[in-house]
Design a protein around this motif. Structure first.
Motif, mmCIF file in Angstrom:
data_model
loop_
_atom_site.group_PDB
_atom_site.id
_atom_site.type_symbol
_atom_site.label_atom_id
_atom_site.label_comp_id
_atom_site.label_asym_id
_atom_site.label_seq_id
_atom_site.Cartn_x
_atom_site.Cartn_y
_atom_site.Cartn_z
ATOM 1 N N ALA A 281 -29.372 2.062 2.684
ATOM 2 C CA ALA A 281 -28.173 2.073 3.933
ATOM 3 C C ALA A 281 -28.164 3.215 4.638
ATOM 4 N N ALA A 282 -29.059 4.138 4.759
ATOM 5 C CA ALA A 282 -29.369 5.335 5.516
ATOM 6 C C ALA A 282 -28.076 6.123 5.374
ATOM 7 N N GLY A 283 -27.713 6.212 4.201
ATOM 8 C CA GLY A 283 -26.243 7.073 3.893
ATOM 9 C C GLY A 283 -26.742 8.072 3.143
ATOM 10 N N PHE A 284 -25.742 9.269 3.197
ATOM 11 C CA PHE A 284 -26.006 10.288 2.462
ATOM 12 C C PHE A 284 -24.385 11.193 2.295
ATOM 13 N N ALA A 285 -23.977 11.389 1.069
ATOM 14 C CA ALA A 285 -22.718 11.953 0.685
ATOM 15 C C ALA A 285 -22.802 13.136 -0.011
ATOM 16 N N VAL A 286 -22.202 14.131 0.491
ATOM 17 C CA VAL A 286 -21.985 15.683 -0.233
ATOM 18 C C VAL A 286 -20.856 15.987 -0.732
ATOM 19 N N GLU A 287 -20.586 16.503 -1.944
ATOM 20 C CA GLU A 287 -19.547 17.052 -2.287
ATOM 21 C C GLU A 287 -19.912 18.669 -2.628
ATOM 22 N N PHE A 288 -18.959 19.623 -1.903
ATOM 23 C CA PHE A 288 -18.937 21.086 -1.915
ATOM 24 C C PHE A 288 -17.712 21.612 -2.088
ATOM 25 N N GLU A 289 -17.586 22.929 -2.247
ATOM 26 C CA GLU A 289 -16.466 23.567 -2.298
ATOM 27 C C GLU A 289 -15.711 23.626 -1.102
ATOM 28 N N PRO A 290 -14.244 23.258 -1.186
ATOM 29 C CA PRO A 290 -13.422 22.820 0.006
ATOM 30 C C PRO A 290 -13.171 24.106 0.852
ATOM 31 N N THR A 291 -14.302 24.798 1.425
ATOM 32 C CA THR A 291 -14.023 25.959 2.363
ATOM 33 C C THR A 291 -14.813 25.697 3.805
ATOM 34 N N LYS A 292 -14.046 26.226 4.818
ATOM 35 C CA LYS A 292 -14.799 25.710 5.945
ATOM 36 C C LYS A 292 -16.133 26.549 6.109
ATOM 37 N N SER A 293 -16.484 27.704 5.567
ATOM 38 C CA SER A 293 -17.821 28.079 5.479
ATOM 39 C C SER A 293 -18.870 26.994 4.738
ATOM 40 N N SER A 294 -18.274 26.563 3.705
ATOM 41 C CA SER A 294 -19.227 25.560 3.210
ATOM 42 C C SER A 294 -19.381 24.395 3.858
ATOM 43 N N HIS A 295 -18.297 23.845 4.403
ATOM 44 C CA HIS A 295 -18.522 22.715 5.310
ATOM 45 C C HIS A 295 -19.478 22.980 6.551
ATOM 46 N N ASN A 296 -19.531 24.173 7.120
ATOM 47 C CA ASN A 296 -20.322 24.560 8.141
ATOM 48 C C ASN A 296 -21.764 24.499 7.992
ATOM 49 N N ALA A 297 -21.929 25.329 6.393
ATOM 50 C CA ALA A 297 -23.355 25.320 5.971
ATOM 51 C C ALA A 297 -23.986 24.107 5.640
ATOM 52 N N VAL A 298 -23.156 23.202 5.275
ATOM 53 C CA VAL A 298 -23.686 21.717 5.020
ATOM 54 C C VAL A 298 -24.224 20.979 6.093
ATOM 55 N N VAL A 299 -23.136 21.230 7.171
ATOM 56 C CA VAL A 299 -23.654 20.621 8.628
ATOM 57 C C VAL A 299 -24.731 21.372 9.186
ATOM 58 N N GLY A 300 -25.111 22.793 9.084
ATOM 59 C CA GLY A 300 -26.103 23.512 9.785
ATOM 60 C C GLY A 300 -27.122 23.256 9.043
ATOM 61 N N ARG A 301 -27.270 22.964 7.553
ATOM 62 C CA ARG A 301 -28.482 22.624 6.961
ATOM 63 C C ARG A 301 -28.972 21.190 7.307
ATOM 64 N N MET A 302 -27.949 20.379 7.551
ATOM 65 C CA MET A 302 -28.322 19.125 7.755
ATOM 66 C C MET A 302 -28.858 18.842 9.085
ATOM 67 N N ALA A 303 -28.368 19.705 10.189
ATOM 68 C CA ALA A 303 -28.967 19.722 11.334
ATOM 69 C C ALA A 303 -30.360 20.211 11.435
ATOM 70 N N LYS A 304 -30.620 20.974 10.637
ATOM 71 C CA LYS A 304 -32.048 21.793 10.595
ATOM 72 C C LYS A 304 -33.151 20.830 9.784
ATOM 73 N N ILE A 305 -32.642 20.290 9.216
ATOM 74 C CA ILE A 305 -33.611 19.577 8.067
ATOM 75 C C ILE A 305 -34.319 18.483 8.643
ATOM 76 N N THR A 306 -35.492 18.129 8.541
ATOM 77 C CA THR A 306 -36.469 17.093 9.162
ATOM 78 C C THR A 306 -36.965 16.089 8.185
#
Length: 707
Positions: free
Chosen positions: A48-73
Motif C-alpha cells: 500500500a506504499a504506506g509507513f506508520a511510526v509511533e514515537f515519544e510525543p515531543t516536537k524534537s522527536s517529530h522533527n527527527a522522524v521527519v528529517g530521517r525520512m527525508a534523508k533515507i533513500t
C-alpha cells in the motif's frame, strides 16, 4: 525520499511513500527507524506504499522522524543488512500477502475456460507429484505421497476438485511453515537477550566488559574454565580447547599463537590471549545456531517415539483408503481418506512445544539443550547439589586472614591473590577481590602455576621456593606441610563453619585465609519447593570439611550431605545412586564437578560456573537465582503433559475426521480444511506459555508491529 504526511498526531505519523516496497525494503525501513531510541513502533505497508511510526510525543522527536525520512533513500534500504540473522524471521504481513496471492490465484482460475483451467491446475500439481515420486524412489510412503495421491484422485472428479485440494494443501503448508519459523526465531531471540562478558586488556589493565562493547582488533584473555566469547586468533599463550559444541570432537585440541578459535568453545587448560577477528554479535549468533542444531539432535525418547509413529501411520492411511475404495467404490470417500494424515500434527506440534519450552526457559534463566533433558528432569527423583557457588553465594568473601611463621597479614593476602587470580572459581575471586579492596598490588611473584583439580594451586617463587595454596588435605597431607595438633585445633576453632584456605611456602605454613561462603537467601525455600515438586531425595556433595558442610545442609534443609569429597568421589557417588535405581539430576559449577555432571542422568551448570562445567552439563542456568531450578522442574513436567495431550488430540481428532470421511459426512476438501485447521490450532496451543509470568503477563521482545 519524498513522502506525503497523510495523518499527523502527537507521537504518531502516517506517511505515503512514492512507490510500493519490496519485503526487504519494508523490513529495512522498520529496523532503521526502530534503531532510534525514541521510536516505539514502526510498521511498513509494502503493497500500500504506506509507513506508520509511533514515537515519544515531543516536537524534537517529530522533527527527527521527519528529517530521517527525508534523508533515507531506496538505495540505502536495499543496501541494508540486519545485525543478526534472526531479524529475517517471517513477518505476519508476509503470511497475509502469501495467503492473499494464493487466494487470488485460485479465484481467478475458477472463471477460466475449462480446458485452460485443467492445464493450469495440472501444471500446479506437478511439484506435488514430483515430491511424491522422489519419496517413492527412496522407498518411502510419507505425507508427500499422500498429497500426490489425493490430488490425482481429485482430477478423476474434475479439475476444480483437484484445484480445491491443492489450494487447501498450499494454505496448510504456508501456515505450518510460518508457525515453525516464528517459533524457531522466537527461541533464538530469547537466547540473544542473554548477557555475555569478556576480559580484555585496555590501557594496560585487565577489565571485564559486555560483549556488545567489544571491538574488532581488541585482545581478549581466556583462561582455564572460561568460555570463548568471540571468534578470533590466538596472539599469545597456549591452551587445550574443547570444541565439541561445534565439531562434535570429544577430545580437546591444542591452540597456540596463530591458531583460530571460535565462540562457544571452552578452555579446559591453559591461558591464551585472543585478537577479536569478527563481529562479537555475529559470533554469538553462530553459537546460538550451533545450539539449535544440537537441540534437534537431542530429542527425547518420547518425541522420537511420537515422530516414528507418525511416519509408520502413513502406510496405514493408504491401506485404509484402499479398503474404502474396495468397500464403497466411492472416489470421493477414498480421496477424503488420503487428505487426512497424522504425521503433520504429531511432528509439528511436538517440535513447537519443545521450542516454546526452550524459549520460556531462556526467559526464566536456563538453557536446555534438547527435549530429552526436559524429559530427564521431569522423571528425576534425586537431586544432587554441589555446595560452593551452587547452594552458597556466587561471590564468597574473605572472612579472616591469619598469618604464620613471620608473614604479615598483607603478605599472606597479596601472595594468595597473586596465585588465585589465574582461576575463575568463586573462592579464587574472593581472595583476589579482598586484595583489591585493601589496595594490595600483587605483581607476579611466581613462575607458571599448576591447578590441581579440587586440591589447590602449585607454583614456585622467584627465589625457587615452592608455594602451594589450597585445602587442608592438599597442603598438610599431600604436600606434607607440618603443623602441630594444637595449632591445627586453633585453626579449626577460628573457622566457625567457614572454609580455611592454607598457604605454604617451602613446606612451611605461612597463612590461613578463612572464606565465608554464605548460603543463598532463597536456598531453603527452593529446597522445600523441589521436595513439593516430587524430588524424593536432595543431597549435597562438597569437598569442604564436615563442619562447614553440616552447617550449610542444616540451614538449607538438605536431606543428606557428604563432605571431604574429591571429584572422583562425587563421580562414584552419582554412579552409586544410579545403581540403586535413582534418576539423578546433578547441579554444579566448577571444573571439579565436570565428571559428576557428565555421569548424571541430567545435569545443570550454574551461571557463574566454568565453561568446562557448562560444556559437560545438559542444562545451563543463566541466572544466579536458584528458583530457576524450580521453574525448570515445573516447566519440564508441564511439557511432558502437553506432549502427551497433543499426541492424544492428534490421533483422536484425525481418526474422527477419517471416520466422518468414510461415512460420507465430509468431502475431501472439508477433510483437508479441518485437518489443516486442527494442525495449526494444535501447534498454536503448543506454543502457548507454560508458566504464568511473575507479573501475570507474558514477556515480549521489542520488535516492529508487523512481526
Amino acid at each position: 525520499m519524498r513522502c506525503v504526511i497523510k495523518h499527523s498526531l502527537p507521537g504518531r505519523l502516517r506517511l505515503q511513500l512514492p512507490r510500493n516496497l519490496t519485503d526487504h525494503e519494508a523490513l529495512a525501513l522498520e529496523e532503521t527507524f526502530l534503531e532510534m531510541t525514541f521510536v516505539r513502533k514502526a510498521t511498513a505497508y509494502p503493497h500500500a506504499a504506506g509507513f506508520a511510526v509511533e514515537f515519544e510525543p515531543t516536537k524534537s522527536s517529530h522533527n527527527a522522524v521527519v528529517g530521517r525520512m527525508a534523508k533515507i533513500t531506496f538505495a540505502e534500504l536495499n543496501a541494508w543488512r540486519p545485525n543478526d540473522a534472526f531479524a529475517l524471521a517471517p513477518r505476519s504481513r508476509e503470511l497475509y500477502a502469501k495467503l492473499a496471492n494464493l487466494t487470488a490465484w485460485f479465484v481467478l482460475r475458477l472463471f477460466m475456460p475449462k480446458p485452460l483451467k485443467t492445464v493450469l491446475w495440472f501444471w500446479r500439481a506437478l511439484p506435488f507429484w514430483k515430491a511424491s515420486l522422489e519419496s517413492l524412489r527412496h522407498r518411502r510412503l510419507d505425507v508427500a505421497v499422500l498429497d500426490g495421491a489425493a490430488i490425482a484422485m481429485g482430477f478423476t472428479q474434475g479439475a476444480n476438485n483437484a484445484g480445491e485440494t491443492m489450494f487447501l494443501l498450499h494454505v496448510g503448508e504456508i501456515l505450518e511453515d510460518y508457525t515453525r519459523k516464528r517459533s524457531e526465531s522466537s527461541f533464538a531471540q530469547s537466547l540473544l537477550g542473554i548477557p555475555t562478558t569478556a576480559r580484555v586488556n585496555r590501557n594496560d589493565a585487565e577489565v571485564e566488559v559486555d560483549l556488545s562493547d567489544l571491538q574488532i582488533g581488541e585482545h581478549v584473555i581466556v583462561r582455564t574454565g572460561d568460555a570463548m566469547p568471540v571468534d578470533g586468533t590466538v596472539v599469545s599463550g597456549e591452551a587445550m580447547v574443547n570444541q565439541s559444541s561445534l565439531t562434535g570432537e570429544p577430545l580437546p585440541v591444542m591452540r597456540q599463537t596463530g591458531d583460530s578459535v571460535y565462540a562457544g568453545t571452552a578452555v579446559e587448560e591453559g591461558e591464551i590471549c585472543v585478537r577479536v577477528t569478527s563481529d562479537p554479535a555475529q559470533s554469538k549468533i553462530n553459537s546460538i545456531l550451533a545450539m539449535m542444531q544440537d537441540t534437534n539432535a537431542a530429542k527425547s525418547a518420547e518425541q522420537k517415539r511420537i515422530e516414528n509413529m507418525a511416519d509408520k501411520l502413513v502406510p496405514w492411511n493408504f491401506a485404509l483408503a484402499g479398503a474404502v475404495a474396495l468397500a464403497t467404490r466411492s472416489l470421493s470417500k477414498t480421496a477424503a481418506c488420503l487428505m487426512v494424515d497424522y504425521s503433520c500434527a504429531l511432528k509439528m506440534s511436538g517440535a513447537i512445544a519443545v521450542m516454546a519450552a526452550q524459549r520460556e526457559g531462556a526467559r526464566r534463566g536456563f538453557l536446555v539443550k534438547g527435549s530429552r533433558y526436559f524429559d530427564a528432569i521431569a522423571k528425576a527423583d534425586t537431586l544432587v547439589f554441589d555446595k560452593t557457588g551452587t547452594l552458597t553465594a556466587a561471590t564468597p568473601a574473605v572472612y579472616h586472614v591469619e598469618p604464620y611463621n613471620g608473614f604479615s597479614r598483607k603478605e599472606v593476602l597479596r601472595l594468595a591473590a597473586c596465585l588465585e587470580e589465574h582461576f575463575p572459581h568463586p573462592v579464587a575471586r574472593a581472595v583476589v577481590n579482598a586484595a583489591l579492596e585493601e589496595h594490595l598490588e600483587h605483581r607476579k611473584l611466581h613462575s607458571d602455576v599448576e591447578y590441581v583439580v579440587a586440591h589447590g594451586i602449585v607454583s614456585s617463587l622467584e627465589n625457587g621456593k615452592r608455594v602451594v595454596i589450597g585445602s587442608q588435605h592438599f597442603v598438610l597431607e599431600d604436600e606434607a606441610v607440618q603443623i602441630d595438633a594444637q595449632q591445627l585445633e586453633h585453626i579449626h576453632g577460628l573457622a566457625l563453619g567457614t572454609s580455611p584456605l592454607f598457604l605454604a611456602v617451602d613446606h612451611q605454613l605461612r597463612g590461613v585465609i578463612y572464606i565465608d561462603d554464605p548460603l543463598k537467601k532463597e536456598a531453603h525455600s527452593v529446597i522445600e519447593n523441589l521436595h513439593a515438586e516430587g524430588f524424593r531425595r536432595v543431597i549435597m556433595l562438597t569437598g569442604d570439611a564436615d563442619r562447614t558442610a553440616r552447617r550449610i545442609a542444616e540451614e538449607a534443609g538438605i536431606d543428606e550431605y557428604h563432605a571431604d569429597l574429591l571429584p572422583e568421589d562425587k563421580h562414584r557417588f552419582v554412579r552409586k545412586l544410579q545403581a540403586e535405581g535413582c534418576k539423578v539430576c546433578m547441579v554444579g559449577d566448577g571444573v571439579n564437578d565436570s565428571p559428576a555432571l557428565a555421569t548424571a542422568d541430567v545435569s545443570i551448570a550454574m551461571s557463574a560456573g566454568s565453561a568446562v562445567a557448562r560444556e559437560a552439563a545438559d542444562i545451563a542456568l543463566t541466572s544466579d537465582d536458584l528458583y530457576s531450578i524450580v521453574y525448570l522442574r515445573r516447566l519440564s513436567r508441564t511439557l511432558d503433559r502437553r506432549m502427551k495431550y497433543g499426541y492424544r488430540f492428534a490421533i483422536g481428532f484425525n481418526s474422527l475426521l477419517l471416520a466422518l470421511s468414510i461415512a460420507g459426512v465430509l468431502t475431501p476438501q472439508q477433510s483437508a480444511l479441518f485437518h489443516n485447521a486442527s494442525t495449526i490450532a494444535l501447534s498454536a496451543a503448543s506454543a502457548y506459555p507454560y508458566l504464568p509470568a511473575p507479573n501475570g503477563t507474558t514477556g515480549r521482545f521489542r520488535t516492529s508491529a508487523s512481526r
